[in-house]
Design an enzyme around this catalytic site. Structure first.
Site, PDB file in Angstrom:
ATOM      1  N   HIS A   1       4.791 -74.377 -28.691  1.00 19.54           N
ATOM      2  CA  HIS A   1       4.064 -74.225 -27.437  1.00 19.54           C
ATOM      3  C   HIS A   1       2.776 -75.048 -27.576  1.00 19.54           C
ATOM      4  CE1 HIS A   1       2.712 -72.727 -23.742  1.00 19.54           C
ATOM      5  NE2 HIS A   1       2.476 -71.469 -24.013  1.00 19.54           N
TER       6      HIS A   1
ATOM      7  N   ARG B   1       9.748 -74.951 -19.808  1.00 16.40           N
ATOM      8  CA  ARG B   1       9.752 -73.771 -20.654  1.00 16.40           C
ATOM      9  C   ARG B   1      11.170 -73.230 -20.642  1.00 16.40           C
ATOM     10  NH1 ARG B   1       5.397 -70.247 -21.727  1.00 16.40           N
ATOM     11  NH2 ARG B   1       6.015 -68.277 -22.636  1.00 16.40           N
TER      12      ARG B   1
ATOM     13  N   LYS C   1      24.194 -71.201 -11.638  1.00 14.62           N
ATOM     14  CA  LYS C   1      25.596 -71.596 -11.449  1.00 14.62           C
ATOM     15  C   LYS C   1      26.138 -72.300 -12.686  1.00 14.62           C
ATOM     16  CE  LYS C   1      24.722 -72.275  -6.505  1.00 14.62           C
ATOM     17  NZ  LYS C   1      23.645 -73.142  -6.043  1.00 14.62           N
TER      18      LYS C   1
ATOM     19  N   ARG D   1       1.324 -67.141 -16.065  1.00 12.63           N
ATOM     20  CA  ARG D   1       0.016 -67.638 -16.499  1.00 12.63           C
ATOM     21  C   ARG D   1       0.058 -69.120 -16.869  1.00 12.63           C
ATOM     22  NH1 ARG D   1      -3.432 -64.135 -18.926  1.00 12.63           N
ATOM     23  NH2 ARG D   1      -2.437 -62.494 -17.756  1.00 12.63           N
ATOM     24  N   THR D   2       0.996 -69.466 -17.724  1.00 17.78           N
ATOM     25  CA  THR D   2       1.099 -70.858 -18.161  1.00 17.78           C
ATOM     26  C   THR D   2       1.391 -71.764 -16.964  1.00 17.78           C
ATOM     27  OG1 THR D   2       1.915 -70.128 -20.299  1.00 17.78           O
ATOM     28  CG2 THR D   2       2.317 -72.418 -19.741  1.00 17.78           C
TER      29      THR D   2
END
Ligand code: ZN
Lengths: 314, 162
Positions: free
Chosen positions: A131, A103, A82, A53-54
Site C-alpha cells: 500500500h 485496490r 459477472k 477513506r483512501t
C-alpha cells in the site's frame, strides 16, 4: 513516452522517496502552486474492495490538482460481478482515464494489472501485499515530526497481516533507522518480510519484541496498528492479547516527551482518546497528509517530464 | 568432457544397477531421493509407455547417495532443464545417441522460471482466472513468486504445473 507505476515501496530508492516528500512539502506549504495543473485529467478509481477513506483521499488530491475522477463503483454493480478478469477491467478503463488507482483483495494484483496498461497505475492496496501511497504519507509524517535519519521507531500491533507495516518497514531501510517490531508471537512479521528487511539492511537495524515496555523509552516514533478480533479463535484470547498492546496516558509515563504516536486509522481501542489532545498524537495529521502526498505523487506521475524514479524499470 | 564421466569413475560398479539406454537422456547426480520428482517435472508417469530406469540412493563419489534417471527416446528441452535445476542443482545431463554420450552438461539455475510452477498462495492474483503466466525468480535457496512475493524453499516440485 515513459510512464511510471507505483506498485510497491520496494521500487523506490531514498532519492525517489525524497523527491516525492519534498514535492509534498511544497504543495503543503502552498497548495495554489499546483492548483489547476492537471485540468482535464481524469483519474480512474478501481476499488475491488471498499476503502472509502483512501478513495476520498485520492479523489480530493485529483480535484485539487484541477482534474476529476471516474469511478468504477462498488464491485457489486460492475462487470466484475459477472466474472470479468482484472486484466480486462483495467484495459477497458484505461481507455477512459489518464491514470488508474487500483485496490484489490489479491496479492500481486497491481503488479499484474500494470503489465496490461500503458497509463500510470497506482497501487492502493493489494490484499496482504503493499500500500505504497499510505507508506509515503507515513514517511512524510515521520519526517515532519521526527526526521527520517537517526530515527528509532517502534511498530506495534498486527505485524503479520498489516500491509501498511510491511511497506513502511521496507521503505525505512533506505534511511538511518533502528526499527523495533512489537507484537504477540502469533502476529509477528512474516518471514518473507524479515528476509527482505535483512537483505536490505543487513539486519542491524531490525529487532523483534513481544512487549513495548523495554524499548518504549528509546523511541522517537511509535506506530500503532490494530489487532483484529478475527485473528483470534475466541473472544477471551483476543481481549487478553490485544489489551497488552493498547496505550494510554499511563503507558506513556515511560516515553520520551518528544515521542510521536502514529496510527493508519481507523482505530478501535488501541490508543486511548485521552492521548488525542497531547503533543504525542500525530494520527489525524497523518491522515490529512494523505492529500498533499497523493497530490505530489499524481503530479509527478502525470507530468511527462517528471516521474518518481531516477530510471525506468525494465 | 567432465571429469566425472559415468563409465570411468567410482560409480562404474553400480552402473549395472541401471540399464544402458540407446537414445535418450541420462540425468545423473540427482540428490538422493529426488528421482521421482525429476520424473514428475518431466511429466513422466509411465502411462505413455516411456522406457524409464531409475536408480535411487546409489553410492556416489560426489554425494553420499545419488539418484539416476534414464529416459529412453527423450531429449530434454531447456525449460525442463531449468526447472530440473531447482530440485537437482548438481545434476548432469547426458544426451545419449546410439549408446554414446554425445553431449554432457551441468544444469544451470535460471534467474527466472515462467509458466512452469504455480503459486501456493491462495491469495495470489495468479491463482485466479486472470490471463497471467506464473513467474518465479530463483533465489539461492528457493523460488519467489514475482506477483505476491511468496518464497518457497521446500517441496518446489509440488508446485509444478501439470
Ligand atoms: Zn504468488
Amino acid at each position: 513516452m515513459r510512464h511510471d507505476h507505483l506498485i510497491t515501496s520496494k521500487q523506490l530508492s531514498r532519492e525517489d522517496i525524497e523527491t516525492v516528500l519534498d514535492h509534498a512539502s511544497e504543495i503543503d506549504a502552498d497548495p495554489s502552486s499546483v492548483a489547476g495543473r492537471h485540468a482535464e485529467t481524469l483519474l480512474g478509481l478501481l476499488f475491488f474492495e471498499p476503502s472509502t477513506r483512501t478513495k476520498m483521499s485520492f479523489e480530493t488530491a485529483m480535484k485539487r490538482l484541477g482534474g476529476d475522477i471516474v469511478d468504477m463503483g462498488p464491485v457489486d454493480s460492475s462487470s466484475v460481478k459477472k466474472g470479468e478478469t482484472l486484466a480486462d477491467t483495467v484495459r477497458v478503463i484505461e481507455g477512459y482515464a489518464d491514470a488508474l488507482v487500483v485496490r484489490h483483495p489479491k496479492q500481486g494484483a497491481a503488479t499484474m494489472a500494470s503489465e496490461f496498461v500503458d497509463v500510470p497505475l497506482l497501487n492502493a492496496g493489494d490484499g496482504a501485499g503493499h500500500h505504497p501511497t499510505q507508506t509515503m504519507l507515513d514517511l512524510y509524517t515521520i519526517r515532519e515530526n521526527a526526521g527520517l535519519d537517526d530515527l528509532t521507531i517502534g511498530i506495534m500491533g498486527d505485524l503479520k497481516y498489516g500491509r501498511t507495516v510491511h511497506s513502511l518497514a521496507y521503505a525505512l531501510t533506505n534511511f538511518e533507522t533502528q526499527q523495533h517490531f512489537i507484537s504477540p508471537e502469533s502476529l509477528q512479521l512474516p518471514r518473507e518480510v524479515v528476509y527482505d528487511l535483512h537483505q536490505q539492511q543487513d539486519g542491524a537495524g531490525i529487532r523483534e519484541h513481544d512487549s513495548l515496555e523495554e524499548i518504549l523509552p528509546s523511541l522517537d516514533v511509535l506506530y500503532v496498528t490494530r489487532i483484529q478480533r478475527e485473528r483470534f479463535p475466541d473472544e477471551n484470547e483476543y481481549q487478553k492479547i490485544a489489551g497488552e498492546y493498547q496505550i494510554d496516558a499511563d503507558t506513556l509515563e515511560a516515553a520520551s516527551d518528544d515521542l510521536t504516536i502514529m496510527h493508519p486509522l481507523p482505530r478501535v481501542d488501541e490508543i486511548a482518546p485521552e492521548i488525542d489532545e497531547t503533543d504525542h498524537a500525530a494520527y489525524f495529521e497523518q491522515a490529512h497528509n494523505g492529500v498533499p502526498v497523493r497530490m505530489a505523487l499524481l503530479d509527478l506521475l502525470l507530468s511527462d517530464d517528471k516521474g518518481i524514479r531516477g530510471e525506468a524499470d525494465e | 568432457m567432465s571429469d566425472e564421466h559415468d563409465h570411468h569413475d567410482g560409480d562404474a560398479d553400480h552402473e549395472l544397477r541401471v540399464s544402458k539406454i540407446r537414445d535418450g537422456t541420462v540425468i545423473d547426480h540427482v540428490r538422493g531421493g529426488q528421482a521421482l520428482n525429476v520424473l514428475a517435472i518431466l511429466g513422466i508417469d509411465g502411462t505413455n509407455g516411456e522406457e524409464v530406469s531409475v536408480g535411487m540412493n546409489v553410492p556416489s563419489n560426489r554425494f553420499a547417495r545419488k539418484d539416476i534417471v534414464k529416459v529412453e527416446g527423450r531429449e530434454l528441452s531447456q525449460d525442463e532443464v531449468d526447472v530440473l535445476s531447482l530440485i537437482a542443482p548438481d545434476a548432469t545431463i547426458n544426451i545419449v545417441r546410439n549408446y554414446d554420450v554425445v553431449e554432457k552438461h551441468r544444469v544451470e539455475r535460471p534467474g527466472v522460471v515462467e509458466g512452469v510452477l504455480s503459486c501456493p498462495n491462495a491469495g495470489c492474483i495468479t491463482t485466479g482466472d486472470e490471463p497471467v503466466i506464473s513467474r518465479f525468480s530463483v533465489l539461492e535457496d528457493g523460488v519467489r513468486c514475482s506477483y505476491c512475493e511468496t518464497i518457497v524453499r521446500d517441496e518446489i516440485a509440488s508446485l509444478i504445473d501439470t
